[in-house]
Design an enzyme around this catalytic site. Structure first.
Site, PDB file in Angstrom:
ATOM      1  N   GLY A 252       9.437  -8.820  -2.590  1.00  0.00           N
ATOM      2  CA  GLY A 252       9.098 -10.244  -3.082  1.00  0.00           C
ATOM      3  C   GLY A 252      10.203 -10.417  -4.145  1.00  0.00           C
ATOM      4  O   GLY A 252      10.785 -11.509  -4.322  1.00  0.00           O
TER       5      GLY A 252
ATOM      6  N   THR B  84      11.111   0.738  -4.100  1.00  0.00           N
ATOM      7  CA  THR B  84       9.753   0.805  -3.567  1.00  0.00           C
ATOM      8  C   THR B  84       9.406   1.889  -2.985  1.00  0.00           C
ATOM      9  O   THR B  84      10.077   2.743  -2.270  1.00  0.00           O
ATOM     10  CB  THR B  84       9.242  -0.317  -2.363  1.00  0.00           C
ATOM     11  OG1 THR B  84       8.064  -0.245  -1.837  1.00  0.00           O
ATOM     12  CG2 THR B  84      10.425  -0.539  -1.448  1.00  0.00           C
TER      13      THR B  84
ATOM     14  N   ASP C 195       7.318   2.183  -0.707  1.00  0.00           N
ATOM     15  CA  ASP C 195       6.821   1.645   0.757  1.00  0.00           C
ATOM     16  C   ASP C 195       7.932   1.975   1.641  1.00  0.00           C
ATOM     17  O   ASP C 195       7.740   1.910   2.818  1.00  0.00           O
ATOM     18  CB  ASP C 195       6.279   0.125   0.867  1.00  0.00           C
ATOM     19  CG  ASP C 195       5.384   0.239  -0.110  1.00  0.00           C
ATOM     20  OD1 ASP C 195       4.434   1.002  -0.422  1.00  0.00           O
ATOM     21  OD2 ASP C 195       4.950  -1.182  -0.538  1.00  0.00           O
TER      22      ASP C 195
ATOM     23  N   HIS D   7       1.374  -0.488   1.863  1.00  0.00           N
ATOM     24  CA  HIS D   7       1.106  -2.032   2.083  1.00  0.00           C
ATOM     25  C   HIS D   7       1.402  -2.242   3.586  1.00  0.00           C
ATOM     26  O   HIS D   7       0.278  -1.757   4.393  1.00  0.00           O
ATOM     27  CB  HIS D   7       2.426  -2.615   1.525  1.00  0.00           C
ATOM     28  CG  HIS D   7       2.007  -4.165   1.177  1.00  0.00           C
ATOM     29  ND1 HIS D   7       2.985  -5.194   1.083  1.00  0.00           N
ATOM     30  CD2 HIS D   7       0.794  -4.720   1.053  1.00  0.00           C
ATOM     31  CE1 HIS D   7       2.535  -6.442   1.029  1.00  0.00           C
ATOM     32  NE2 HIS D   7       1.220  -6.087   0.838  1.00  0.00           N
TER      33      HIS D   7
ATOM     34  N   ARG E 267       2.542   6.551  -7.199  1.00  0.00           N
ATOM     35  CA  ARG E 267       3.670   5.764  -7.624  1.00  0.00           C
ATOM     36  C   ARG E 267       3.861   6.738  -9.130  1.00  0.00           C
ATOM     37  O   ARG E 267       4.639   6.077  -9.841  1.00  0.00           O
ATOM     38  CB  ARG E 267       3.168   4.378  -7.766  1.00  0.00           C
ATOM     39  CG  ARG E 267       3.433   3.799  -6.595  1.00  0.00           C
ATOM     40  CD  ARG E 267       3.347   2.254  -6.802  1.00  0.00           C
ATOM     41  NE  ARG E 267       2.917   1.619  -8.100  1.00  0.00           N
ATOM     42  CZ  ARG E 267       2.313   0.508  -8.058  1.00  0.00           C
ATOM     43  NH1 ARG E 267       1.749  -0.094  -6.932  1.00  0.00           N
ATOM     44  NH2 ARG E 267       2.018  -0.035  -9.236  1.00  0.00           N
TER      45      ARG E 267
HETATM   46  O1  F6P Z   1       4.431  -1.693  -3.017  1.00  0.00           O
HETATM   47  C1  F6P Z   1       3.907  -0.695  -3.549  1.00  0.00           C
HETATM   48  C2  F6P Z   1       2.404  -0.468  -3.580  1.00  0.00           C
HETATM   49  O2  F6P Z   1       2.076   0.752  -4.147  1.00  0.00           O
HETATM   50  C3  F6P Z   1       1.800  -0.568  -2.126  1.00  0.00           C
HETATM   51  O3  F6P Z   1       2.102   0.562  -1.484  1.00  0.00           O
HETATM   52  C4  F6P Z   1       0.571  -1.030  -2.451  1.00  0.00           C
HETATM   53  O4  F6P Z   1      -0.205  -1.648  -1.321  1.00  0.00           O
HETATM   54  C5  F6P Z   1       0.656  -1.804  -3.555  1.00  0.00           C
HETATM   55  O5  F6P Z   1       1.970  -1.459  -4.155  1.00  0.00           O
HETATM   56  C6  F6P Z   1      -0.466  -1.630  -4.811  1.00  0.00           C
HETATM   57  O6  F6P Z   1      -0.137  -2.809  -5.790  1.00  0.00           O
HETATM   58  P1  F6P Z   1      -0.881  -2.701  -7.036  1.00  0.00           P
HETATM   59  O7  F6P Z   1      -0.145  -1.678  -7.812  1.00  0.00           O
HETATM   60  O8  F6P Z   1      -0.672  -4.087  -7.523  1.00  0.00           O
HETATM   61  O9  F6P Z   1      -2.216  -2.519  -7.218  1.00  0.00           O
END
Ligand code: F6P
Length: 357
Positions: free
Chosen positions: A113, A134, A136, A180, A284
């Site tokens: 995005g 990312t 992902d 994701h 993360r």
């Molecule tokens: O894009 C990284 C990610 O960790 C995806 O793997 C996951 O679906 C999403 O972000 C989770 O988002 P948030 O931190 O907004 O809950």
């Protein structure tokens, strides 16, 4: 003296700081003195003029620090043209901040995005250089994103821990991993952690085939089975539904995630005890692993080189083990999926891993 703005956007990852350090050290080395502005909380800082005048030293000592010293936030691209609650036109506000500071270039560290917004700002006449962030690993045009490998490490160590407890019990264990809409983290961690079944969004599963794989293990005398399941994993029946219908189905589901539904179905069909583990945002968190530190540093320096050459409107990418760059317009809006025909899938299948297809 060049005036450079920098921001981190979208979900964080372990090596955002390592990457910014690479950019700033590279700029400092190539251009000498630079005027640096760090925007707080992603594009929000650019919209609302929340920035800090920074020195190169501010980016020292952060190679191993996870998260981002600038903060980050999500500003969905689909809402970018919708004024905020005070009627602020976000795109106009971002351009105004950029021009007010007389920036020569804005450096954006972001995922899918964020790259779309970066491309939009580019089309609006701003000088942008972006970097592929990312966990992902789903950004089109780069073989690898920074953050991915560190997330795979954590996901793998979760499966490793499950392995030791699994071998003491006759149970089915499901480890649900992030990613994701794509299955890169699950695929890599699943193989690295020795999962028996890997379910990813790109290969919709047939529930009966998942059961076959569980029975096969039981028949061969293995008391436990480990499934690595992507958060976006989908059954073949559900994959036939329209996007709208599937979203409605998910919204009405009593299950918190796909794994809990799968766990109930497996328990009903086999009578085996099933446990679900979701490491979630730990994937993360923590420090970037050495591999990420290396590619983050190299991508960061490559971004600095683009700025030194005034080659704007580009995203730095990994091509195999080399660093390159592509026009932002080429990558914006495209996702990089696992292909069922990828060699890695064939290797995994020939090892005996089931993808439930
Ligand atoms: O894009 C990284 C990610 O960790 C995806 O793997 C996951 O679906 C999403 O972000 C989770 O988002 P948030 O931190 O907004 O809950």
């Amino acid at each position: 003296m060049k005036k450079i703005g920098i921001l981190t956007s979208g979900g964080d990852c372990q090596s955002l700081n390592a990457t910014m350090r690479g950019v700033v050290k590279g700029l400092n080395h190539l251009l000498g003195d630079i005027d640096l502005y760090g925007f707080e909380d992603g594009y929000r800082g650019l919209v609302y003029g929340k920035y800090r005048k920074m020195k190169p030293e501010d980016f020292s000592g952060i190679l191993t620090r996870g998260g981002t010293i600038l903060g980050t936030s999500r500003m969905p691209f689909k809402e970018i043209h919708i004024p905020d609650q005070f009627g602020v036109d976000k795109v106009a506000a971002m351009k105004a901040t950029y021009h007010f500071l007389k920036l020569d270039c804005l450096v954006v560290l972001g995922g899918n995005g964020s790259q779309k917004t970066a491309n939009l700002l580019c089309e609006e006449g701003l000088n942008i250089v972006s970097l592929p962030k990312t966990i992902d690993n789903d950004l089109w045009g780069t073989d690898m994103t920074f953050g991915f490998q560190s997330a795979v490490d954590i996901a793998t160590s979760t499966i490793d821990c499950i392995h030791t407890t699994a071998s003491s019990h006759n149970r089915v264990f499901i480890v649900e991993l992030m990613g994701h809409k794509v299955g890169w983290v699950t695929l890599h961690a699943g193989i690295a952690g020795g999962a028996d079944i890997i379910l990813i969004p790109e290969i919709p599963y047939n529930f009966d085939h998942v059961l076959d794989a569980i029975w096969k293990r039981a028949d061969s005398g293995k008391g436990f089975t480990i499934l690595a399941v992507a958060e976006g994993a989908i059954s073949q029946e559900d994959a036939l539904l329209s996007k709208k219908k599937y979203k409605e189905k998910q919204a009405n589901s009593t299950y918190a995630t796909v794994s809990y539904e799968l766990a109930d179905r497996i328990h009903e069909a086999t009578g085996q005890e099933v446990r679900v583990t979701i490491p979630g945002h730990t994937q993360r968190g923590g420090v970037p692993d050495p591999f990420d530190r290396v590619i983050s540093t190299r991508l960061g320096v490559a971004a600095a080189e683009l700025i030194a050459r005034e080659e704007y409107g580009r995203m730095v990418v990994m091509r195999g083990y080399d660093v390159d760059s592509i026009p932002l317009s080429e990558t914006a809006g495209k996702l990089k999926y696992v292909s069922p025909d990828d060699q890695i899938i064939k290797n995994a299948k020939n090892l005996g891993i089931s993808f439930g297809d």
